[in-house]
Motif scaffolding. Structure first.
Motif, mmCIF file in Angstrom:
data_model
loop_
_atom_site.group_PDB
_atom_site.id
_atom_site.type_symbol
_atom_site.label_atom_id
_atom_site.label_comp_id
_atom_site.label_asym_id
_atom_site.label_seq_id
_atom_site.Cartn_x
_atom_site.Cartn_y
_atom_site.Cartn_z
ATOM 1 N N ARG A 195 1.020 -1.347 -0.003
ATOM 2 C CA ARG A 195 -0.355 -0.258 -0.400
ATOM 3 C C ARG A 195 1.004 1.321 0.154
ATOM 4 N NH1 ARG A 195 -2.979 -0.527 4.061
ATOM 5 N NH2 ARG A 195 -3.707 -2.662 3.280
ATOM 6 N N ASP A 196 2.130 1.429 0.510
ATOM 7 C CA ASP A 196 3.002 2.203 0.295
ATOM 8 C C ASP A 196 3.699 2.242 0.119
ATOM 9 O OD1 ASP A 196 2.166 3.076 3.777
ATOM 10 O OD2 ASP A 196 3.798 2.546 4.184
ATOM 11 N N LEU A 197 4.093 1.341 -0.621
ATOM 12 C CA LEU A 197 4.928 1.259 -2.379
ATOM 13 C C LEU A 197 3.708 1.746 -3.723
ATOM 14 C CD1 LEU A 197 7.196 1.207 -4.106
ATOM 15 C CD2 LEU A 197 6.090 -1.859 -4.140
ATOM 16 N N ARG A 198 2.521 1.755 -3.241
ATOM 17 C CA ARG A 198 1.679 1.853 -4.421
ATOM 18 C C ARG A 198 0.829 3.799 -4.361
ATOM 19 N NH1 ARG A 198 -3.931 3.312 -4.566
ATOM 20 N NH2 ARG A 198 -4.080 3.083 -6.874
ATOM 21 N N ARG A 199 1.242 3.855 -3.155
ATOM 22 C CA ARG A 199 1.411 5.697 -2.333
ATOM 23 C C ARG A 199 2.451 6.142 -2.864
ATOM 24 N NH1 ARG A 199 -2.230 4.708 2.306
ATOM 25 N NH2 ARG A 199 -0.313 4.487 3.578
ATOM 26 N N ARG A 200 3.360 5.633 -3.075
ATOM 27 C CA ARG A 200 4.790 6.347 -3.019
ATOM 28 C C ARG A 200 5.120 6.541 -5.180
ATOM 29 N NH1 ARG A 200 8.780 6.868 0.815
ATOM 30 N NH2 ARG A 200 8.317 5.366 3.060
ATOM 31 N N VAL A 201 4.714 5.508 -5.535
ATOM 32 C CA VAL A 201 4.530 5.383 -7.395
ATOM 33 C C VAL A 201 4.070 6.571 -7.993
ATOM 34 C CG1 VAL A 201 3.916 4.012 -9.388
ATOM 35 C CG2 VAL A 201 5.237 2.292 -7.362
ATOM 36 N N LEU A 202 2.490 6.702 -7.118
ATOM 37 C CA LEU A 202 1.185 7.544 -7.225
ATOM 38 C C LEU A 202 2.441 8.947 -7.503
ATOM 39 C CD1 LEU A 202 -2.016 5.736 -6.179
ATOM 40 C CD2 LEU A 202 -0.827 6.055 -8.875
ATOM 41 N N ALA A 203 2.521 9.395 -6.410
ATOM 42 C CA ALA A 203 3.160 10.139 -5.866
ATOM 43 C C ALA A 203 4.379 10.718 -6.564
ATOM 44 C CB ALA A 203 3.670 10.521 -4.181
ATOM 45 N N VAL A 204 5.137 10.333 -7.393
ATOM 46 C CA VAL A 204 6.153 10.790 -8.258
ATOM 47 C C VAL A 204 5.656 10.806 -9.045
ATOM 48 C CG1 VAL A 204 7.557 10.121 -9.694
ATOM 49 C CG2 VAL A 204 7.895 8.633 -8.226
ATOM 50 N N PRO A 205 6.065 12.496 -9.975
ATOM 51 C CA PRO A 205 5.024 13.414 -10.974
ATOM 52 C C PRO A 205 5.074 12.716 -12.404
ATOM 53 C CG PRO A 205 6.763 14.754 -8.856
ATOM 54 C CD PRO A 205 7.385 13.893 -8.993
ATOM 55 N N GLU A 206 4.805 13.255 -12.965
ATOM 56 C CA GLU A 206 4.620 12.621 -14.086
ATOM 57 C C GLU A 206 4.756 14.137 -15.333
ATOM 58 O OE1 GLU A 206 1.039 11.000 -16.319
ATOM 59 O OE2 GLU A 206 1.176 9.096 -14.741
ATOM 60 N N THR A 207 6.333 14.022 -16.412
ATOM 61 C CA THR A 207 6.399 15.286 -16.456
ATOM 62 C C THR A 207 6.663 14.711 -18.100
ATOM 63 O OG1 THR A 207 8.971 14.631 -16.921
ATOM 64 C CG2 THR A 207 8.595 15.519 -14.414
ATOM 65 N N ARG A 208 6.525 15.359 -19.149
ATOM 66 C CA ARG A 208 7.400 15.043 -20.333
ATOM 67 C C ARG A 208 8.618 13.671 -21.186
ATOM 68 N NH1 ARG A 208 6.415 21.303 -23.288
ATOM 69 N NH2 ARG A 208 4.229 21.935 -23.062
ATOM 70 N N VAL A 260 13.923 5.683 -7.766
ATOM 71 C CA VAL A 260 14.433 5.748 -6.947
ATOM 72 C C VAL A 260 14.043 6.209 -5.744
ATOM 73 C CG1 VAL A 260 16.261 7.276 -6.374
ATOM 74 C CG2 VAL A 260 16.673 5.717 -8.407
ATOM 75 N N GLU A 261 12.339 6.801 -5.969
ATOM 76 C CA GLU A 261 11.666 7.791 -5.455
ATOM 77 C C GLU A 261 11.088 6.760 -4.750
ATOM 78 O OE1 GLU A 261 10.285 11.646 -6.661
ATOM 79 O OE2 GLU A 261 12.331 11.627 -8.352
ATOM 80 N N ALA A 262 10.402 5.760 -5.590
ATOM 81 C CA ALA A 262 9.648 4.906 -4.771
ATOM 82 C C ALA A 262 9.803 3.004 -4.291
ATOM 83 C CB ALA A 262 8.564 4.492 -5.933
ATOM 84 N N PHE A 263 10.943 3.004 -5.443
ATOM 85 C CA PHE A 263 11.165 1.310 -4.672
ATOM 86 C C PHE A 263 11.317 1.699 -3.623
ATOM 87 C CE2 PHE A 263 10.129 -3.122 -6.652
ATOM 88 C CZ PHE A 263 10.535 -3.570 -5.970
ATOM 89 N N ARG A 264 13.174 2.188 -4.115
ATOM 90 C CA ARG A 264 14.335 2.417 -3.250
ATOM 91 C C ARG A 264 14.167 3.101 -2.104
ATOM 92 N NH1 ARG A 264 18.694 6.323 -2.082
ATOM 93 N NH2 ARG A 264 20.819 5.025 -1.371
ATOM 94 N N ALA A 265 13.083 4.435 -1.546
ATOM 95 C CA ALA A 265 12.933 4.710 -0.795
ATOM 96 C C ALA A 265 12.160 4.270 -0.185
ATOM 97 C CB ALA A 265 12.037 6.000 -1.075
ATOM 98 N N GLN A 266 10.852 3.262 -0.318
ATOM 99 C CA GLN A 266 10.079 2.685 0.397
ATOM 100 C C GLN A 266 10.777 0.963 1.093
ATOM 101 O OE1 GLN A 266 7.110 2.334 1.589
ATOM 102 N NE2 GLN A 266 6.653 0.666 2.699
#
Length: 201
Positions: free
Chosen positions: A67-80, A91-97
């Motif tokens: 659940r926390d991993l999913r939240r982190r993935v969704l929190a990573v901004p989408e850019t161009r 890095v910001e989701a999997f490694r951070a978790q």
């Protein structure tokens, strides 16, 4: 007027935090209802009331990991730049978790008994996290998009790479490396750029 709950969400959170801390002392096999309740400063009754059993407590820990991993993935901004975005997810989701909750990571991915006790509810939480990753992988494909099966296979590869990097870092494999983050970024960028190049053929 209804009777107030004796064991509420605050108690549940305290028990999960205590259980996660105790995992460091020997993993899931040494966890017990008594040890968790003592560490949380509450009763064994609270554990049974909220989780049903030790197995229920372990399932709650497992589910919280995804659940926390999913939240982190969704929190990573989408850019161009979908390539940079997908590297950022690693890095910001999997490694951070993994670094924030190393013992939950080991419970979810390295504890042998976990696979034999996984329930449908557990798998739903894990799949929800994977679907969030799958959405990011699809953005890296060509304008026409990736087929579902191809995207799934590439997402599995990305996930496996992240899992291996996390296990290596938690296990001290990068101990002599001054820039473990650079190791992650380099490995993930190579994979994602290779994925992108393949789609352009």
């Amino acid at each position: 007027m209804g009777r107030p709950k004796e064991h509420d969400e605050a108690t549940r959170a305290t028990l999960l935090e205590a259980a996660e801390g105790l995992l460091a002392e020997g993993g899931p096999d040494v966890l017990s209802v008594r040890r968790v309740s003592d560490a949380a400063g509450t009763s064994t009754r609270a554990v049974y009331s909220l989780f049903g059993s030790k197995d229920g407590l372990l399932r709650a820990l497992y589910q919280s990991m995804f659940r926390d991993l999913r939240r982190r993935v969704l929190a990573v901004p989408e850019t161009r730049d979908p390539v940079a975005d997908l590297v950022g997810v690693g890095v910001e989701a999997f490694r951070a978790q993994a670094l924030a909750h190393p013992h939950l990571f080991r419970l979810a991915f390295e504890w042998p008994k976990r696979r034999t006790t996984t329930t449908d509810e557990d798998r739903q939480e894990a799949w929800a996290a994977f679907e969030a990753l799958l959405t990011r992988v699809k953005r890296v494909g060509p304008p026409r998009g990736l087929g579902d099966e191809e995207a799934r296979r590439l997402a599995v590869g990305f996930h496996a790479l992240c899992q291996g990097l996390a296990s290596g870092e938690l296990g001290g494999f990068f101990a002599n490396d001054r820039d473990p983050l650079g190791v992650w970024r380099g490995a993930l960028a190579t994979y994602v750029k290779g994925l992108r190049a393949r789609q352009k053929r």
